[in-house]
Write a protein that holds these residues in place. Structure first.
Motif, mmCIF file in Angstrom:
data_model
loop_
_atom_site.group_PDB
_atom_site.id
_atom_site.type_symbol
_atom_site.label_atom_id
_atom_site.label_comp_id
_atom_site.label_asym_id
_atom_site.label_seq_id
_atom_site.Cartn_x
_atom_site.Cartn_y
_atom_site.Cartn_z
ATOM 1 N N UNK A 28 0.817 -1.219 0.000
ATOM 2 C CA UNK A 28 0.000 0.000 0.000
ATOM 3 C C UNK A 28 0.848 1.266 0.000
ATOM 4 N N UNK A 29 2.083 1.168 -0.495
ATOM 5 C CA UNK A 29 2.991 2.310 -0.608
ATOM 6 C C UNK A 29 3.289 2.993 0.712
ATOM 7 N N UNK A 64 18.448 -7.278 5.030
ATOM 8 C CA UNK A 64 17.635 -8.111 4.139
ATOM 9 C C UNK A 64 18.407 -8.331 2.834
ATOM 10 N N UNK A 65 18.140 -9.443 2.146
ATOM 11 C CA UNK A 65 18.800 -9.678 0.855
ATOM 12 C C UNK A 65 18.311 -8.680 -0.185
ATOM 13 N N UNK A 66 19.213 -8.170 -0.972
ATOM 14 C CA UNK A 66 18.873 -7.199 -2.010
ATOM 15 C C UNK A 66 17.802 -7.751 -2.952
ATOM 16 N N UNK A 67 17.858 -9.042 -3.239
ATOM 17 C CA UNK A 67 16.901 -9.659 -4.144
ATOM 18 C C UNK A 67 15.467 -9.608 -3.657
ATOM 19 N N UNK A 68 15.251 -9.283 -2.386
ATOM 20 C CA UNK A 68 13.901 -9.182 -1.834
ATOM 21 C C UNK A 68 13.331 -7.767 -1.963
ATOM 22 N N UNK A 84 7.302 -6.521 -0.296
ATOM 23 C CA UNK A 84 6.030 -7.033 0.226
ATOM 24 C C UNK A 84 6.006 -7.036 1.749
ATOM 25 N N UNK A 85 7.153 -6.783 2.377
ATOM 26 C CA UNK A 85 7.200 -6.750 3.837
ATOM 27 C C UNK A 85 6.505 -5.519 4.379
#
Length: 99
Positions: A28-29, A64-68, A84-85
């Motif tokens: 939701x930005x 956190x991993x950059x890929x996430x 998405x977190x």
């Protein structure tokens, strides 16, 4: 914010110089934090996000991993990322401590 027209960063652009201070947006930005610093570069880097706090005071750093994260530039050239977190999910992660 509509991210569909924003330009995704390439692996070569995933560096500390470019990513530091980038805003992180959750579902939701919602503004959920900002990049404190980066360990490594490219898609395998670890991104340390300051979550919560006010003006950097009281924020909790989490790695956190950059890929996430989906890093991009908006129409003004500002770098940011979406994930998405939620802010609560990031706050629940272990605190990052630099060695």
């Amino acid at each position: 914010m509509d991210h569909s027209n924003h330009v995704r960063l390439t692996d070569a652009e995933l560096t500390a110089d470019i990513l530091t201070d980038a805003t992180i947006y959750g579902p939701d930005d919602e503004d959920i934090g900002s990049v404190s610093h980066v360990h490594g570069s490219g898609n395998t880097a670890q991104i340390v996000i300051d979550v919560g706090g006010f003006l950097g005071i009281g924020a909790k750093p989490v790695a956190v991993p950059c890929g996430q994260l989906d890093f991009m530039r908006d129409e003004d050239g500002e770098v940011h990322a979406v994930t998405t977190w939620t802010k609560d999910q990031l706050k629940a992660m272990p605190e990052h401590v630099d060695d």
